[in-house]
Structures are given as C-alpha cells and as structure tokens.
Design an enzyme around this catalytic site. Sequence first.
Site, PDB file in Angstrom:
ATOM      1  N   LYS A   5       2.604  -4.440   4.570  1.00 18.21           N
ATOM      2  CA  LYS A   5       1.717  -5.259   3.732  1.00 18.21           C
ATOM      3  C   LYS A   5       0.796  -6.011   4.689  1.00 18.21           C
ATOM      4  O   LYS A   5       1.058  -7.151   5.078  1.00 18.21           O
ATOM      5  CB  LYS A   5       2.542  -6.208   2.856  1.00 18.21           C
ATOM      6  CG  LYS A   5       1.722  -6.905   1.771  1.00 18.21           C
ATOM      7  CD  LYS A   5       2.639  -7.623   0.802  1.00 18.21           C
ATOM      8  CE  LYS A   5       1.878  -8.562  -0.129  1.00 18.21           C
ATOM      9  NZ  LYS A   5       0.966  -7.894  -1.047  1.00 18.21           N
TER      10      LYS A   5
HETATM   11  N1  PMP Z   1       1.148  -2.456  -4.194  1.00 18.16           N
HETATM   12  C1  PMP Z   1       0.266  -3.268  -3.605  1.00 18.16           C
HETATM   13  C2  PMP Z   1      -0.934  -2.686  -2.941  1.00 18.16           C
HETATM   14  C3  PMP Z   1       0.466  -4.668  -3.630  1.00 18.16           C
HETATM   15  O1  PMP Z   1      -0.420  -5.483  -3.066  1.00 18.16           O
HETATM   16  C4  PMP Z   1       1.604  -5.188  -4.286  1.00 18.16           C
HETATM   17  C5  PMP Z   1       1.828  -6.676  -4.323  1.00 18.16           C
HETATM   18  N2  PMP Z   1       2.540  -7.126  -3.206  1.00 18.16           N
HETATM   19  C6  PMP Z   1       2.505  -4.296  -4.883  1.00 18.16           C
HETATM   20  C7  PMP Z   1       2.243  -2.928  -4.819  1.00 18.16           C
HETATM   21  C8  PMP Z   1       3.742  -4.780  -5.574  1.00 18.16           C
HETATM   22  O2  PMP Z   1       4.672  -5.238  -4.633  1.00 18.16           O
HETATM   23  P1  PMP Z   1       5.697  -6.414  -4.981  1.00 18.16           P
HETATM   24  O3  PMP Z   1       6.406  -5.997  -6.214  1.00 18.16           O
HETATM   25  O4  PMP Z   1       6.595  -6.501  -3.803  1.00 18.16           O
HETATM   26  O5  PMP Z   1       4.888  -7.637  -5.190  1.00 18.16           O
END
Ligand code: PMP
Length: 305
Positions: free
Chosen positions: A158
């Site tokens: 991320k």
């Molecule tokens: N995909 C992307 C590109 C994101 O930015 C997010 C948000 N963090 C998610 C999926 C979902 O991840 P999470 O459930 O860990 O927030």
Amino acid sequence: MKPTAKIWHNGNMIDWHDAKIHVLSHAISYGSAVFEGVRCYETKTGPKVFRLNEHVRRIFDSAKIYRMDMSAFTPDQIAQAMLDLVRVNELKSCYFRPIALRGYGQLGVNGQGNPIEVYIACWEWGKYLGEDAITQGVDVCISSWNRMAPNTLPALAKSAGNYNNSQLIKMEALANGYSEGIALDVNGYISEGSGENIFVVRDGVIYTPAIATSVLPGITRDSIVKLAQHMGIPLIEGGVPREMLYVADEIFFTGTAVEVTPVRSVDKITIGSGSRGPVTEKLQSKFFGIVNGTEEDIFGWLTAV
Ligand code: PMP
C-alpha cells in the site's frame, strides 16, 4: 477534515499543525511512502479499533517490499500509538492514517540514506461514498485505466505511488458521473476499484479477484472471506471476467473507507434488481454487527482503546 489535537511522530505526540515535512523530502518527489487506513468504531463499551494488528502488519510488509528500514519501530509500538491517539484526541470513533515516508536529506532516486519518518494522524470520518451508499448502492463504471501490471508497481504494497493510478481511475469516473471506477488488470480481468476490493454474487456463489490480479490484499476483503466461510456461503477467489459483472445477481465493494457497499449498476447496466441484494445484506449486517459491537466479536477483530 476536522483537525484533532495530536499527531504521533516517531514516538512523540506533536500538535496537529506542527506535523509538517520539508518540500524536498524524498517522498514528495518520488512517492516513497507507505501507509494505512484504519477505522476505530464507537461501541457501547468504548472505542474499538478494527483489525489493528493486521493493519500494522501490512504497513511493515509494504515498507519491507520497498526496502524501507523500519527497525527503529516495533509493530507493538505502532499499535499502541494508535490506541493512545484515540484517548489523547478524545475521540469516540475515527479514521487513522499511519504513514512511513522517506524524509529529508539527499535528493536522488535512491532514498535509502534518508531518514524514515513515521506519522500517525486520526480524525472523525463518516461514510466514504455517502450515507445512502450503504443501503442504496452506487453507480460505477469500468475504467479506461488498467491497474498496474505485475512486476511494475507492486500491488501488495500500500504505497503512495500506487495511488497515482487510483487517482486517474477515480477522477475519470467522477468526470463521467459515476461514484467509482473499477480497473481491469493488464490481462483484462477485473482487478479492483480505486480504493476498494470487489465481490460478485451469482447463483448464491461469491467470486472475488485473486491476489494475482493486481489487487491490494484488503483487510476488509479478508474479513468478508472469513465471514462467508463462517456463514456457509461458497466463495471462489480467481479470475473474474469483465462481463461477469454485467450478469451478476449482486456486486459489492469492500474497504476500510467504503466498509461493505453495494453496487447497483456498472456502465449503466443494472445489476440484479438494481438495489442491495440478499447476500450483500446478510454479510453487511454481520460485518456492521461485529464492528459496532452489537454482535459477538467471534474472530477477535476488535481492540479496545
Ligand atoms: N484496494 C485499494 C486500492 C485500496 O486503496 C483499499 C483501501 N485500503 C482496498 C483495496 C481495501 O483494503 P482494506 O480493506 O484493507 O481497507
């Protein structure tokens, strides 16, 4: 954004307005930052952070992929800092933004000589796609932008740089009157939204794009996989073709920001009955029950502040 009193920086609580970095910090030019988005929910027994340890683990994983040396910090310390922030800022519920970035020093592509700065901010935050989205669903499109190809920008990290791609997807969708865009991977399979994972329901089976199709391994995604298993709903992780969205009975997004949000149309094609479907509603109800503390936390997902 409503400022709170304090932001955590490298072990200290500093004033919100003092959390500033130099314009020549490495992260500004080169996108060398990894971050998280985490929610803390209000419950009858006080604020509870959702899947705290998993989020902390993912920021350390993201840093490792980018050779960012996080040895000055421990996962326990970061987790504790987040709990402390809720108390210090006197919040009942909030959204956290922990970020680790390459700071000020040299300026060249290799930022390994620059200091790693870790900041954690938190503030009050409502529903990401609007209050109605959770019950009514959202109208989305397939983006003309693809998600990053494998072995270019790592999707499992991320990292700030990945969100240049997300911004293109999101801005194009908004310009065309949609709430969100869904990107395909370079092979034309469904990947994810600009900031959320996607699930498709057909004939009582749930499908979600596999990790190998350029998706962030979402923590909400993992929670839905576990909930579906627990509730006896079959779920398949694999390649999801674009047209599967058009003939789906139900579609929903998952993410820390969107939580569990139904999709009611894709490219102006109505999905199922055009409103939230029964499988989505069942999973949403369980998810919100757990995070709001009205149902038993069967998986141990909440950490009390
Ligand atoms: N995909 C992307 C590109 C994101 O930015 C997010 C948000 N963090 C998610 C999926 C979902 O991840 P999470 O459930 O860990 O927030």
